[in-house]
Design an enzyme around this catalytic site. Sequence first.
Site, mmCIF file in Angstrom:
data_model
loop_
_atom_site.group_PDB
_atom_site.id
_atom_site.type_symbol
_atom_site.label_atom_id
_atom_site.label_comp_id
_atom_site.label_asym_id
_atom_site.label_seq_id
_atom_site.Cartn_x
_atom_site.Cartn_y
_atom_site.Cartn_z
ATOM 1 N N HIS A 56 82.018 45.308 33.869
ATOM 2 C CA HIS A 56 82.888 44.124 33.906
ATOM 3 C C HIS A 56 83.787 44.236 35.128
ATOM 4 O O HIS A 56 83.967 45.323 35.698
ATOM 5 C CB HIS A 56 83.732 44.052 32.644
ATOM 6 C CG HIS A 56 82.959 43.720 31.408
ATOM 7 N ND1 HIS A 56 83.562 43.285 30.262
ATOM 8 C CD2 HIS A 56 81.630 43.773 31.136
ATOM 9 C CE1 HIS A 56 82.653 43.075 29.327
ATOM 10 N NE2 HIS A 56 81.464 43.370 29.844
ATOM 11 N N GLU A 58 87.016 44.157 35.535
ATOM 12 C CA GLU A 58 88.161 45.058 35.404
ATOM 13 C C GLU A 58 87.731 46.519 35.480
ATOM 14 O O GLU A 58 88.351 47.321 36.188
ATOM 15 C CB GLU A 58 88.891 44.810 34.068
ATOM 16 C CG GLU A 58 89.494 43.434 33.931
ATOM 17 C CD GLU A 58 88.573 42.411 33.268
ATOM 18 O OE1 GLU A 58 89.090 41.456 32.666
ATOM 19 O OE2 GLU A 58 87.333 42.565 33.338
ATOM 20 N N CYS A 86 88.543 41.695 27.818
ATOM 21 C CA CYS A 86 87.817 41.941 26.566
ATOM 22 C C CYS A 86 88.293 43.275 25.983
ATOM 23 O O CYS A 86 89.023 44.017 26.644
ATOM 24 C CB CYS A 86 86.311 41.967 26.837
ATOM 25 S SG CYS A 86 85.745 43.481 27.653
ATOM 26 N N CYS A 89 87.544 46.278 28.347
ATOM 27 C CA CYS A 89 88.367 46.284 29.554
ATOM 28 C C CYS A 89 89.821 46.597 29.228
ATOM 29 O O CYS A 89 90.482 47.342 29.955
ATOM 30 C CB CYS A 89 88.251 44.950 30.282
ATOM 31 S SG CYS A 89 86.600 44.690 30.983
#
Length: 159
Positions: A56, A58, A86, A89
């Site tokens: 992801h 991040e 999420c 993250c």
Amino acid sequence: MQNIDHEKFMRVAIQLSEQNVTKAWGGPFGAVVVKDGKVIAKSGNKVTTTLDPTAHAEVSAIRMACKKLKTFDLSGCVIYTSCEPCPMCLSAIYWARIGKIYFANTKKDAHHIGFDDQFIYDEIALPMSDRKLVIQQILRDEAQTAFLLWDESDMKIKY
């Protein structure tokens, strides 16, 4: 006291999220790690291009920032992300000790375009025995050796 232009850094994250879509690099997410008013690392979502479900925006930006700063401790850093993080993250941000999160889109906004993490929040709240993912503990006594070695080690690095 340094005056930080938070909107400037958020715009970088948003621009990354847009580029990710227009250049087919991945999902519509971008993240920027900043320290002392300077960009340390930035990344878009790389899940589909790297075939890594943990890539992801991040997490990717955190990995890059750690390499650049040569540390696993990003205390004093701020993360700007184009969407509310999420659960994975958010956990990575906590583990990295980043002090503040700025985000643009909400998890509800993400839900509306097909990115829904609510099932993870729901699963975490359940006892392990009631989760959809089968989870079974085995060989705890054998695994304890590593924990005892760690606990007694003079070479351990706490994190």
